[in-house]
Write an enzyme that holds these catalytic residues in place. Structure first.
Site, PDB file in Angstrom:
ATOM      1  N   LYS A   1      17.117 -21.112 -23.439  1.00 37.42           N
ATOM      2  CA  LYS A   1      15.792 -21.630 -23.121  1.00 37.42           C
ATOM      3  C   LYS A   1      15.805 -22.049 -21.659  1.00 37.42           C
ATOM      4  O   LYS A   1      16.297 -23.102 -21.291  1.00 37.42           O
ATOM      5  CB  LYS A   1      15.407 -22.844 -23.987  1.00 37.42           C
ATOM      6  CG  LYS A   1      13.893 -23.082 -23.930  1.00 37.42           C
ATOM      7  CD  LYS A   1      13.471 -24.530 -23.965  1.00 37.42           C
ATOM      8  CE  LYS A   1      13.536 -25.222 -22.633  1.00 37.42           C
ATOM      9  NZ  LYS A   1      12.637 -24.727 -21.587  1.00 37.42           N
TER      10      LYS A   1
ATOM     11  N   CYS B   1      22.078 -31.374  -8.761  1.00 38.25           N
ATOM     12  CA  CYS B   1      22.653 -32.586  -9.372  1.00 38.25           C
ATOM     13  C   CYS B   1      23.877 -33.076  -8.617  1.00 38.25           C
ATOM     14  O   CYS B   1      24.279 -34.221  -8.778  1.00 38.25           O
ATOM     15  CB  CYS B   1      22.966 -32.326 -10.839  1.00 38.25           C
ATOM     16  SG  CYS B   1      23.935 -30.834 -11.069  1.00 38.25           S
TER      17      CYS B   1
HETATM   18  P1  ADP Z   1      14.935 -31.629 -14.853  1.00 42.39           P
HETATM   19  O1  ADP Z   1      14.743 -33.010 -14.364  1.00 42.39           O
HETATM   20  O2  ADP Z   1      16.149 -30.933 -14.341  1.00 42.39           O
HETATM   21  O3  ADP Z   1      13.699 -30.776 -14.848  1.00 42.39           O
HETATM   22  P2  ADP Z   1      14.783 -31.675 -17.730  1.00 42.39           P
HETATM   23  O4  ADP Z   1      15.853 -32.284 -18.569  1.00 42.39           O
HETATM   24  O5  ADP Z   1      13.411 -32.166 -17.870  1.00 42.39           O
HETATM   25  O6  ADP Z   1      15.380 -31.857 -16.302  1.00 42.39           O
HETATM   26  O7  ADP Z   1      14.767 -30.111 -17.924  1.00 42.39           O
HETATM   27  C1  ADP Z   1      15.919 -29.327 -18.141  1.00 42.39           C
HETATM   28  C2  ADP Z   1      15.651 -28.364 -19.272  1.00 42.39           C
HETATM   29  O8  ADP Z   1      15.443 -29.113 -20.466  1.00 42.39           O
HETATM   30  C3  ADP Z   1      14.427 -27.499 -19.076  1.00 42.39           C
HETATM   31  O9  ADP Z   1      14.699 -26.210 -19.573  1.00 42.39           O
HETATM   32  C4  ADP Z   1      13.387 -28.208 -19.925  1.00 42.39           C
HETATM   33  O10 ADP Z   1      12.365 -27.347 -20.371  1.00 42.39           O
HETATM   34  C5  ADP Z   1      14.247 -28.655 -21.086  1.00 42.39           C
HETATM   35  N1  ADP Z   1      13.673 -29.737 -21.893  1.00 42.39           N
HETATM   36  C6  ADP Z   1      12.854 -30.727 -21.512  1.00 42.39           C
HETATM   37  N2  ADP Z   1      12.551 -31.521 -22.562  1.00 42.39           N
HETATM   38  C7  ADP Z   1      13.208 -31.021 -23.640  1.00 42.39           C
HETATM   39  C8  ADP Z   1      13.310 -31.382 -25.026  1.00 42.39           C
HETATM   40  N3  ADP Z   1      12.687 -32.441 -25.517  1.00 42.39           N
HETATM   41  N4  ADP Z   1      14.067 -30.611 -25.830  1.00 42.39           N
HETATM   42  C9  ADP Z   1      14.718 -29.549 -25.332  1.00 42.39           C
HETATM   43  N5  ADP Z   1      14.671 -29.159 -24.057  1.00 42.39           N
HETATM   44  C10 ADP Z   1      13.929 -29.873 -23.209  1.00 42.39           C
END
Ligand code: ADP
Length: 399
Positions: free
Chosen positions: A136, A245
């Site tokens: 994903k 990061c």
């Molecule tokens: P960043 O700050 O690097 O954007 P995120 O953790 O928001 O960090 O995003 C990293 C990945 O996690 C992306 O692919 C995002 O779509 C996914 N993501 C965000 N929320 C969720 C969730 N609740 N469950 C699974 N994947 C998620």
């Protein structure tokens, strides 16, 4: 895509696992190697795609393709070397053998800052040892993932071994977590989402690998080589416009070299060309989206309101959109927002310190332990400080 498509992808990966895991390491190695070759053959186009959807300058984007592909090359070689162990038994008539076997379907959730490399780094080892994968990618950079997956198909990796789902992140994430067919989750992204995934994985007791946020200190000691420290600090702070990061999040500078370093650093930063990643000479692209710029603005505002001083940049770039000026802020204290959380943008906050002990105390005063850097010409200090820093990666005299 949502729940249904994710379930379909899991089924397809589960089914493909049956034959993919039965191939010999050498057969999987050949396919991974072909995938590597195809990524390298399409280096320029993939680089252009990364610049288009992520924003980093073309040279950096093409660099990412080489870096990302290298994981496939490495794990193609390793696919043939998944050795086990023979362990001496406590009983004379027994032998204890360890065989390494693939866990099954792996879910890989990746971020937008390295749209290709974060995928290959997870998928390379999984495929090498016989696992199949549901990826994903970030909703901000899905196209690079699709292009890479298409090249995987062309390289002879059978349909079903590699699946890409994109869309509603929490829905897809929950479906992956709930599935008993998914045996492992690997994630790179924010600490907040990582915690959710770790908790969710407990429900079905999945294996988990997480690479979460950082708050990297970059320490410049009085005895550092100024040129080396400048070059390294620029690299670790401003790569991908500060959106990695392992980017330096706090620059700690010892008082004896503070004035010299900050003035040279400010001059160097003023020369960083900001703009469209396809334009000649541009080394700083836009930030990923408006929310990212607003976060940077609020951190800078907080620091200024608490007494920090802008030494370079400090505002949105005149180009508009999501461009932000490469920025240096002096007189930062470790309790300001900008030193507590990841700024994830082109802002270098500088903290002044007196002694090595003080620098180590400030550097370790965070709950993130990803990467750290320091600059010194003393061999004794190199060893002492690398071991005192509570970080997984420590760069000595390099960024
Ligand atoms: P960043 O700050 O690097 O954007 P995120 O953790 O928001 O960090 O995003 C990293 C990945 O996690 C992306 O692919 C995002 O779509 C996914 N993501 C965000 N929320 C969720 C969730 N609740 N469950 C699974 N994947 C998620």
């Amino acid at each position: 895509m949502g729940e249904k498509e994710t379930k379909d992808a899991i089924s397809s990966a589960y089914e493909a696992f049956g034959h993919w895991s039965k191939l010999t390491g050498s057969e999987r190695s050949n396919r991974l190697r072909s995938w590597y070759n195809l990524l390298m053959e399409h280096k320029e186009e993939l680089g252009e795609l990364i610049t288009l959807e992520q924003g980093k300058p073309l040279k950096e984007a093409i660099g990412e393709v080489g870096y990302g592909a290298s994981f496939l090359e490495f794990f193609a070689e390793e696919a043939k070397r998944v050795y086990g162990d023979i362990i001496p038994s406590t009983l004379p008539d027994r032998r204890v053998l360890v065989l390494k076997q693939p866990v099954g379907v792996v879910a890989a959730i990746t971020p937008w800052n390295f749209p290709l490399a974060m995928i290959t780094r997870k998928v390379g080892p999984a495929l090498a040892c016989g696992c199949t994968v549901v990826i994903k990618p970030s909703e901000f950079t899905p196209l690079t993932a699709l292009a890479a997956a298409e090249l995987a198909l062309q390289s002879g990796i059978p349909p079903g071994v590699l699946n890409v789902v994109m869309g509603d992140a929490p829905k897809i994430g929950d479906t992956l977590l709930e599935s008993t067919q998914v045996r492992k989750i690997t994630f790179t992204g924010s600490t907040a989402v990582g915690k959710k995934l770790m908790a969710g994985a407990a429900e079905t007791v999945k294996k988990v690998s997480l690479e979460l946020g950082g708050n990297a200190p970059c320490i410049v000691f009085d005895d550092a080589d100024l040129e080396v420290a400048l070059k390294g600090t620029l690299a670790t702070k401003f790569r991908n416009s500060g959106q990695t990061c392992v980017c330096a999040n706090r620059i700690l500078v010892q008082e004896g070299i503070y004035e010299k370093f900050t003035s040279a650093f400010s001059n160097a930063v003023k020369d960083l060309k900001v703009g469209n990643g396809f334009s000649e000479g541009v080394v700083q692209g836009p930030l990923i989206n408006e929310a990212a710029v607003q976060k940077v603005e609020s951190f800078v505002q907080d620091a200024i309101s608490k007494g920090a001083k802008v030494l370079a940049g400090g505002k949105r770039h005149s180009l508009g959109f999501t461009f932000y000026e490469p920025t240096i802020i002096g007189d930062v204290k470790n309790d300001m927002l900008i030193a507590r959380q990841e700024v994830f943008g082109p802002v270098a906050p500088i903290i002044r310190f007196k002694t090595e002990e003080e620098a180590i105390r400030i550097a370790n005063d965070t709950n993130a332990g990803l990467a750290a850097y320091f600059f010194t010409n003393s061999i004794k200090r190199s060893w002492r400080v690398s071991e005192a820093l509570e970080y997984g990666i420590v760069g000595v005299n390099e960024g």
